[in-house]
Scaffold this active site. Structure first.
Site, short mmCIF file in Angstrom:
data_model
loop_
_atom_site.label_atom_id
_atom_site.label_comp_id
_atom_site.label_asym_id
_atom_site.label_seq_id
_atom_site.Cartn_x
_atom_site.Cartn_y
_atom_site.Cartn_z
N LYS A 34 2.13 2.65 -0.01
CA LYS A 34 2.01 2.56 1.45
C LYS A 34 0.56 2.20 1.81
O LYS A 34 -0.34 2.29 0.96
CB LYS A 34 2.42 3.88 2.09
CG LYS A 34 1.55 5.06 1.72
CD LYS A 34 2.08 6.34 2.31
CE LYS A 34 1.33 7.54 1.78
NZ LYS A 34 0.93 8.50 2.75
N ARG A 130 5.20 19.52 8.50
CA ARG A 130 4.85 18.21 9.07
C ARG A 130 6.12 17.42 9.31
O ARG A 130 6.38 16.97 10.43
CB ARG A 130 3.89 17.48 8.11
CG ARG A 130 3.39 16.15 8.65
CD ARG A 130 2.38 15.48 7.73
NE ARG A 130 2.94 15.03 6.47
CZ ARG A 130 2.30 14.30 5.57
NH1 ARG A 130 1.04 13.95 5.79
NH2 ARG A 130 2.88 13.93 4.44
N TYR A 253 -31.20 1.55 13.02
CA TYR A 253 -30.92 2.05 14.37
C TYR A 253 -31.35 3.50 14.52
O TYR A 253 -31.13 4.33 13.63
CB TYR A 253 -29.42 1.98 14.66
CG TYR A 253 -28.92 0.59 15.01
CD1 TYR A 253 -29.44 -0.11 16.09
CD2 TYR A 253 -27.91 0.01 14.26
CE1 TYR A 253 -28.96 -1.38 16.41
CE2 TYR A 253 -27.42 -1.25 14.58
CZ TYR A 253 -27.96 -1.94 15.66
OH TYR A 253 -27.48 -3.18 15.97
N MET A 301 -22.98 -2.37 11.76
CA MET A 301 -21.63 -2.95 11.72
C MET A 301 -21.42 -3.84 10.48
O MET A 301 -20.38 -3.78 9.83
CB MET A 301 -21.38 -3.77 12.99
CG MET A 301 -19.95 -4.25 13.11
SD MET A 301 -19.67 -5.28 14.56
CE MET A 301 -19.87 -4.12 15.89
C1 LIG Z 1 5.01 12.15 1.46
C2 LIG Z 1 4.01 11.72 0.45
N1 LIG Z 1 4.35 11.69 -0.84
C3 LIG Z 1 3.49 11.32 -1.81
C4 LIG Z 1 2.20 10.94 -1.50
C5 LIG Z 1 1.26 10.56 -2.60
O1 LIG Z 1 0.31 11.58 -2.75
P1 LIG Z 1 -0.99 11.36 -3.67
O2 LIG Z 1 -1.64 10.14 -3.14
O3 LIG Z 1 -1.80 12.59 -3.42
O4 LIG Z 1 -0.50 11.22 -5.06
C6 LIG Z 1 1.79 10.97 -0.17
C7 LIG Z 1 0.42 10.60 0.18
O5 LIG Z 1 -0.07 10.57 1.26
C8 LIG Z 1 2.71 11.37 0.84
O6 LIG Z 1 2.37 11.41 2.12
#
Ligand SMILES: Cc1ncc(COP(=O)(O)O)c(C=O)c1O
Length: 356
Positions: A34, A130, A253, A301
């Site tokens: 992702k 969550r 800056y 920047m």
């Molecule tokens: C639902 C879920 N599963 C698995 C992972 C992977 O976790 P990691 O990157 O700590 O291995 C994430 C990471 O954000 C996650 O949100």
């Protein structure tokens, strides 16, 4: 591109990390790609792992398109499930597994015909609060929807504190999860990178590997190298100016850094618009010619300024490593008061990803 600022992505490191994290037999690893594979390029990472990995995870359905266009054919687990009913229609066609966590998503799927309905897995909240159904709700859903029961859905949960193996919450979550999967006799998927390494009992039938694949440490306070992980991203930029600064003169800056001695200051072609964190303080390490220098003054920047007074033979045009091969991203994240995940996912689109 004429500016040499770049993120060098090493596919061999990703493959090496995948095998270092490999769980026990019987547990199938899912590579989490992702957020453009944590900034490394989802297509690049999926291709690097396509021979060894049977399933990839993305956060949202929109992230599937580029992967499918590039020929990645493995199932894609969508960790947030559908955001809209249209996602449910598209999922079957695109071989997406929707991870369902709320009643609205159940209603969308219930309204589909069996031919339209995609594969679904169920998210269970074992204590992170969550996403996910409670354990009681899961049992009720399975009792209420035949199509769901017939799918034999994988039950998925997520640890709140896996990066801290001593935290007692981990054992409590794991217990709740194993009780549920045992009672319902359904397959499970709970472990992320940290849990795969530190809690083998949580590996179940599937695990989800993210940060470890990219060579950053999954476990707070333990360097990635301890687990045989190597950095998959090296962020580089060039020295575009060199200046002599006299003791007492300040740099950048708001004049936040004043030279304690006569110094050589290099200006480097990377800034917060490229994803180098603006809140890195003076003293944050960088590497030039294999030697450590340090950030001085505010991050701009498009540029930063670094103290290279002690770097032997430093020259205009030298490459500067901001993190990667010679400087663990976890170390820079500590300086920036954040975690490696944020640094690598925030390298901006202006920075070309190159293979190396
Ligand atoms: C639902 C879920 N599963 C698995 C992972 C992977 O976790 P990691 O990157 O700590 O291995 C994430 C990471 O954000 C996650 O949100």
């Amino acid at each position: 591109m004429t500016r040499s600022t770049r993120a060098i992505i090493n596919p061999d490191a990703i493959r090496n990390n995948f095998s270092q994290l490999r769980p026990a037999q019987g547990c199938t690893p899912i590579a989490v790609i992702k957020a453009d594979a944590y900034g490394h390029g989802a297509v690049t990472v999926a291709k690097a792992l396509s021979e060894v990995c049977d399933c990839f995870a993305i956060a949202i359905c929109d992230e599937a398109a580029a992967l499918r266009e590039s020929g990645i054919s493995q199932p894609l687990l969508v960790l947030e499930g559908p955001h809209h009913v249209d996602d449910c229609y598209a999922a079957r066609v695109n071989n997406l597994i929707l991870l369902i966590h709320n009643p609205q998503q159940i209603a969308w799927l219930d309204a589909l015909s069996p031919e339209q309905r995609p594969q679904v897995w169920l998210k269970v909240d074992t204590g992170m609060h969550r996403l996910g159904f409670t354990t009681d709700e899961v049992a009720a859903l399975l009792a209420g929807y035949d199509w769901l029961t017939q799918q034999n859905p994988v039950l998925v949960s997520h640890f709140a504190c896996a990066d801290d193996p001593q935290n007692p919450n981990n054992a409590a979550q794991l217990q709740a999860f194993l009780t549920l999967t045992g009672t319902l006799a359904l397959p499970g998927c709970m472990a992320n990178s940290a849990a795969t390494l530190c809690y083998p009992a949580s590996q179940a039938q599937w695990c989800r590997l993210g940060i470890g694949l990219y060579g950053a440490s999954p476990v707070t306070g333990h360097p990635a190298a301890e687990y045989g992980l190597t950095p998959a991203m090296t962020l580089m930029a060039q020295i575009i100016a060199l200046h002599q600064v006299k003791q007492g003169e300040s740099v950048g800056y708001s004049q936040t850094w004043t030279a304690p001695r006569d110094s050589v200051i290099a200006t480097v072609g990377i800034g917060y618009a490229d994803g180098y964190p603006r809140h890195c303080p003076s003293g944050t390490p960088v590497v030039v010619r294999g030697q450590r220098g340090q950030l001085v003054g505010r991050v701009s920047m498009d540029m930063i300024t670094i103290d290279v007074t002690d770097i032997k033979e430093v020259a205009l045009g030298d490459d500067v490593e901001l993190w990667g091969q010679q400087l663990p991203v976890d170390e820079v994240a500590d300086w920036a008061g954040t975690i490696s995940y944020e640094l690598i996912t925030r390298v901006s689109a202006r920075v070309p990803r190159v293979s190396g």
